[in-house]
Design an enzyme around this catalytic site. Structure first.
Site, PDB file in Angstrom:
ATOM      1  N   ALA A 156       0.130 -21.021  25.112  1.00  0.00           N
ATOM      2  CA  ALA A 156       0.655 -19.824  25.091  1.00  0.00           C
ATOM      3  C   ALA A 156       2.247 -21.876  26.239  1.00  0.00           C
ATOM      4  O   ALA A 156       2.968 -21.656  26.302  1.00  0.00           O
ATOM      5  CB  ALA A 156       0.507 -19.821  27.083  1.00  0.00           C
ATOM      6  N   HIS A 189       4.898 -21.702  23.849  1.00  0.00           N
ATOM      7  CA  HIS A 189       6.349 -21.084  24.386  1.00  0.00           C
ATOM      8  C   HIS A 189       7.145 -21.719  25.631  1.00  0.00           C
ATOM      9  O   HIS A 189       7.997 -21.143  26.463  1.00  0.00           O
ATOM     10  CB  HIS A 189       6.437 -19.844  25.055  1.00  0.00           C
ATOM     11  CG  HIS A 189       5.462 -19.286  23.821  1.00  0.00           C
ATOM     12  ND1 HIS A 189       5.452 -18.623  22.583  1.00  0.00           N
ATOM     13  CD2 HIS A 189       3.865 -18.385  24.039  1.00  0.00           C
ATOM     14  CE1 HIS A 189       4.636 -18.175  22.111  1.00  0.00           C
ATOM     15  NE2 HIS A 189       3.445 -18.005  22.487  1.00  0.00           N
ATOM     16  N   ASP A 211       8.857 -33.243  22.449  1.00  0.00           N
ATOM     17  CA  ASP A 211       9.094 -34.361  22.869  1.00  0.00           C
ATOM     18  C   ASP A 211       7.873 -35.633  21.400  1.00  0.00           C
ATOM     19  O   ASP A 211       8.217 -36.591  20.775  1.00  0.00           O
ATOM     20  CB  ASP A 211       8.942 -35.528  23.563  1.00  0.00           C
ATOM     21  CG  ASP A 211      10.550 -34.377  24.333  1.00  0.00           C
ATOM     22  OD1 ASP A 211      11.511 -33.674  23.464  1.00  0.00           O
ATOM     23  OD2 ASP A 211      11.138 -34.440  25.325  1.00  0.00           O
ATOM     24  N   HIS A 215      -1.393 -20.262  14.381  1.00  0.00           N
ATOM     25  CA  HIS A 215      -0.983 -19.266  15.845  1.00  0.00           C
ATOM     26  C   HIS A 215      -2.032 -18.506  14.530  1.00  0.00           C
ATOM     27  O   HIS A 215      -1.275 -17.733  13.422  1.00  0.00           O
ATOM     28  CB  HIS A 215       0.314 -18.635  16.154  1.00  0.00           C
ATOM     29  CG  HIS A 215       1.109 -19.236  16.758  1.00  0.00           C
ATOM     30  ND1 HIS A 215       0.753 -19.762  17.509  1.00  0.00           N
ATOM     31  CD2 HIS A 215       2.389 -19.420  15.935  1.00  0.00           C
ATOM     32  CE1 HIS A 215       1.695 -20.837  18.392  1.00  0.00           C
ATOM     33  NE2 HIS A 215       2.797 -20.586  17.335  1.00  0.00           N
ATOM     34  N   ILE A 216      -2.981 -17.468  15.367  1.00  0.00           N
ATOM     35  CA  ILE A 216      -3.734 -16.879  15.144  1.00  0.00           C
ATOM     36  C   ILE A 216      -2.852 -15.449  15.035  1.00  0.00           C
ATOM     37  O   ILE A 216      -2.903 -14.431  13.959  1.00  0.00           O
ATOM     38  CB  ILE A 216      -5.179 -16.640  15.769  1.00  0.00           C
ATOM     39  CG1 ILE A 216      -5.478 -18.192  15.269  1.00  0.00           C
ATOM     40  CG2 ILE A 216      -6.206 -15.418  15.668  1.00  0.00           C
ATOM     41  CD1 ILE A 216      -6.822 -18.004  17.185  1.00  0.00           C
ATOM     42  N   SER A 217      -2.247 -14.885  15.725  1.00  0.00           N
ATOM     43  CA  SER A 217      -1.563 -13.743  16.092  1.00  0.00           C
ATOM     44  C   SER A 217       0.012 -13.497  15.435  1.00  0.00           C
ATOM     45  O   SER A 217       0.046 -14.732  15.451  1.00  0.00           O
ATOM     46  CB  SER A 217      -1.858 -12.874  17.813  1.00  0.00           C
ATOM     47  OG  SER A 217      -1.147 -13.925  18.586  1.00  0.00           O
ATOM     48  N   ARG A 221       5.109  -9.403  19.138  1.00  0.00           N
ATOM     49  CA  ARG A 221       3.603  -9.132  20.145  1.00  0.00           C
ATOM     50  C   ARG A 221       5.104  -9.504  21.602  1.00  0.00           C
ATOM     51  O   ARG A 221       5.585  -9.178  21.197  1.00  0.00           O
ATOM     52  CB  ARG A 221       2.835 -10.417  20.561  1.00  0.00           C
ATOM     53  CG  ARG A 221       1.463 -10.034  19.499  1.00  0.00           C
ATOM     54  CD  ARG A 221       0.514 -11.202  19.736  1.00  0.00           C
ATOM     55  NE  ARG A 221      -0.054 -10.757  21.292  1.00  0.00           N
ATOM     56  CZ  ARG A 221      -0.816 -11.791  21.899  1.00  0.00           C
ATOM     57  NH1 ARG A 221      -0.805 -12.945  20.848  1.00  0.00           N
ATOM     58  NH2 ARG A 221      -0.794 -11.673  22.763  1.00  0.00           N
ATOM     59  N   ARG A 249       6.281 -14.404  23.383  1.00  0.00           N
ATOM     60  CA  ARG A 249       6.386 -14.928  22.510  1.00  0.00           C
ATOM     61  C   ARG A 249       7.180 -15.066  21.554  1.00  0.00           C
ATOM     62  O   ARG A 249       6.625 -16.504  20.514  1.00  0.00           O
ATOM     63  CB  ARG A 249       4.939 -14.412  22.109  1.00  0.00           C
ATOM     64  CG  ARG A 249       3.844 -14.302  23.442  1.00  0.00           C
ATOM     65  CD  ARG A 249       2.280 -13.745  22.377  1.00  0.00           C
ATOM     66  NE  ARG A 249       1.547 -13.337  23.707  1.00  0.00           N
ATOM     67  CZ  ARG A 249       0.429 -13.636  24.553  1.00  0.00           C
ATOM     68  NH1 ARG A 249       0.816 -15.163  24.508  1.00  0.00           N
ATOM     69  NH2 ARG A 249      -0.215 -12.901  25.721  1.00  0.00           N
TER      70      ARG A 249
HETATM   71  C1  DQA Z   1      -1.370 -17.849  19.655  1.00  0.00           C
HETATM   72  C2  DQA Z   1      -0.651 -17.256  20.505  1.00  0.00           C
HETATM   73  C3  DQA Z   1       0.427 -17.310  22.135  1.00  0.00           C
HETATM   74  O1  DQA Z   1       1.293 -16.655  22.087  1.00  0.00           O
HETATM   75  C4  DQA Z   1      -0.987 -17.402  22.961  1.00  0.00           C
HETATM   76  O2  DQA Z   1      -0.208 -17.616  24.574  1.00  0.00           O
HETATM   77  C5  DQA Z   1      -2.315 -18.085  22.602  1.00  0.00           C
HETATM   78  C6  DQA Z   1      -2.584 -17.870  21.084  1.00  0.00           C
HETATM   79  C7  DQA Z   1      -2.102 -17.487  19.069  1.00  0.00           C
HETATM   80  O3  DQA Z   1      -3.122 -18.471  18.640  1.00  0.00           O
HETATM   81  O4  DQA Z   1      -1.828 -16.246  18.419  1.00  0.00           O
HETATM   82  O5  DQA Z   1      -2.871 -18.553  23.286  1.00  0.00           O
HETATM   83  O6  DQA Z   1      -1.283 -19.237  19.658  1.00  0.00           O
END
Ligand code: DQA
Length: 138
Positions: free
Chosen positions: A74, A77, A84, A97-99, A104, A108
């Site tokens: 998170a 975001h 920096d 990112h996994i997702s 979403r 995000r």
């Molecule tokens: C994440 C996507 C982020 O928005 C979320 O807060 C996560 C996991 C991902 O790997 O998909 O904690 O980084």
């Protein structure tokens, strides 16, 4: 070649946390498959739920490693400070990112760190990390 993987907040709960979004495998198990696939690469792994600790790790490895795979969770975001830190180092950073964050919630869709990174890989499950290794290998 040395690659540092940094996972941010709540990613210690992979396998338990929202398995419909993040899958049911723990990162530790996945890391073993990554190490077996790339025996020539030295992987270091770090996870923290604390923003400042993530920044410390970026600074610590950002002048000696060949690449950093950063899933800032998170903080992606929200964190100008992580942006920096990435700008301040020499090692290329791949945002992972996994997702598929773009499929979403709207909050995000914005990444404060992406512009400081070499590139972004999102949406391929844990395989996003392997794709980022390929990106570092070139
Ligand atoms: C994440 C996507 C982020 O928005 C979320 O807060 C996560 C996991 C991902 O790997 O998909 O904690 O980084």
């Amino acid at each position: 070649m040395k690659i540092q993987i940094i996972n941010g907040p709540n990613l210690n709960l992979l396998g338990v946390r929202e398995p419909g979004v993040y899958g049911s495998a723990s990162f530790e198990v996945y890391l073993e498959t990554l190490k077996n696939r790339y025996p020539e690469i030295e992987f270091a792994y770090y996870q923290s739920n604390v923003e400042g600790e993530i920044i410390n790790k970026i600074q610590e490895t950002g002048f000696s490693f060949d690449g950093i795979l950063l899933n800032a969770g998170a903080y992606t975001h929200t964190s100008v400070a992580i942006h920096d830190a990435i700008k301040a180092i020499k090692t290329p950073v791949i945002e992972v990112h996994i997702s598929n964050v773009h499929a979403r919630e709207e909050f995000r869709h914005q990444s404060l760190i992406a512009r400081a990174c070499k590139g972004v890989i999102a949406g391929f499950g844990l395989d996003s990390y392997r794709l980022a290794v390929e990106a570092i290998k070139g």
